[in-house]
Write a protein that holds these residues in place. Structure first.
Motif, mmCIF file in Angstrom:
data_model
loop_
_atom_site.group_PDB
_atom_site.id
_atom_site.type_symbol
_atom_site.label_atom_id
_atom_site.label_comp_id
_atom_site.label_asym_id
_atom_site.label_seq_id
_atom_site.Cartn_x
_atom_site.Cartn_y
_atom_site.Cartn_z
ATOM 1 N N PHE A 48 -10.136 -30.290 -15.092
ATOM 2 C CA PHE A 48 -10.136 -28.995 -15.767
ATOM 3 C C PHE A 48 -11.249 -28.993 -16.804
ATOM 4 O O PHE A 48 -11.513 -30.021 -17.441
ATOM 5 C CB PHE A 48 -8.806 -28.752 -16.503
ATOM 6 N N THR A 49 -11.870 -27.844 -17.013
ATOM 7 C CA THR A 49 -12.853 -27.746 -18.081
ATOM 8 C C THR A 49 -12.130 -27.565 -19.416
ATOM 9 O O THR A 49 -10.958 -27.163 -19.462
ATOM 10 C CB THR A 49 -13.801 -26.547 -17.877
ATOM 11 N N GLU A 52 -10.995 -23.914 -19.753
ATOM 12 C CA GLU A 52 -9.825 -23.589 -18.929
ATOM 13 C C GLU A 52 -8.539 -23.993 -19.642
ATOM 14 O O GLU A 52 -7.598 -23.213 -19.727
ATOM 15 C CB GLU A 52 -9.870 -24.351 -17.599
#
Length: 185
Positions: A48-49, A52
């Protein structure tokens, strides 16, 4: 009813409502990177960034149809979460999920304790009638913990998920308020 101040403690671990100021630590301590075994057992993507995670976390804080609690270790780190979401206030029903973000912490009873506290909150404070969840068949430890907490199997979605190259079942479970109350006596 979103204003929640409940805090529970056990052996130095704390379960408390998530706050906006937790967003950065939530990401740094758990998603940077996400434990691959945790991603597998929960069915989420492995990467996940920052944006996000932080943006989703912040949106959850303001959502009136969910309650997010963080599990804090004795050293102050966020190690997991326990969540009541998808609340249907008319049916008095909701989804439950819990995640311990570090596989080396699993098996110490912290998740079971957080499950009991969150169920108590759902039935005693929110006055829900039903709490439901799903668990993958390749996570028997979690299913056992849910059964111990009073959840009952309601059905199985056969071969509904993948575990690597293999199909696995998605097990549907729930606990009703009367069952919860009976367990408390």
């Amino acid at each position: 009813m979103k204003n929640v101040n409940d805090i529970w403690e056990k052996d130095g671990y704390i379960l408390r409502p998530a706050k906006k100021e937790d967003a950065e630590n939530y990401y740094q301590q758990n998603y940077n990177p996400l434990d691959p075994e945790v991603a597998r057992l929960t069915g989420c993507k492995p990467l996940f960034t920052h944006d996000e995670v932080v943006n989703f976390f912040l949106s959850c804080i303001d959502d009136e149809d969910r309650y997010d609690f963080l599990i804090i270790s004795p050293n102050g780190s966020i190690i997991g979460e326990s969540v009541i979401n998808e609340i249907d206030w008319e049916l008095r029903s909701a989804n439950f999920r819990i995640g311990i973000f570090h596989s080396d912490i699993c098996g110490k009873g912290i998740g079971s304790w957080a499950t009991r506290m969150t169920c108590g909150f759902a039935f005693e404070k929110l006055h829900l009638h039903r709490l439901e969840l799903d668990v993958f068949s390749f996570n028997p430890r979690a299913e056992k913990a849910y059964l111990k907490a009073g959840f009952k199997r309601e059905g199985v979605l056969r071969d509904a998920v993948k575990d690597g190259d293999n199909y696995a079942d998605d097990i549907l479970m729930a606990i009703l308020e009367d069952e919860w109350k009976a367990m408390q006596q």
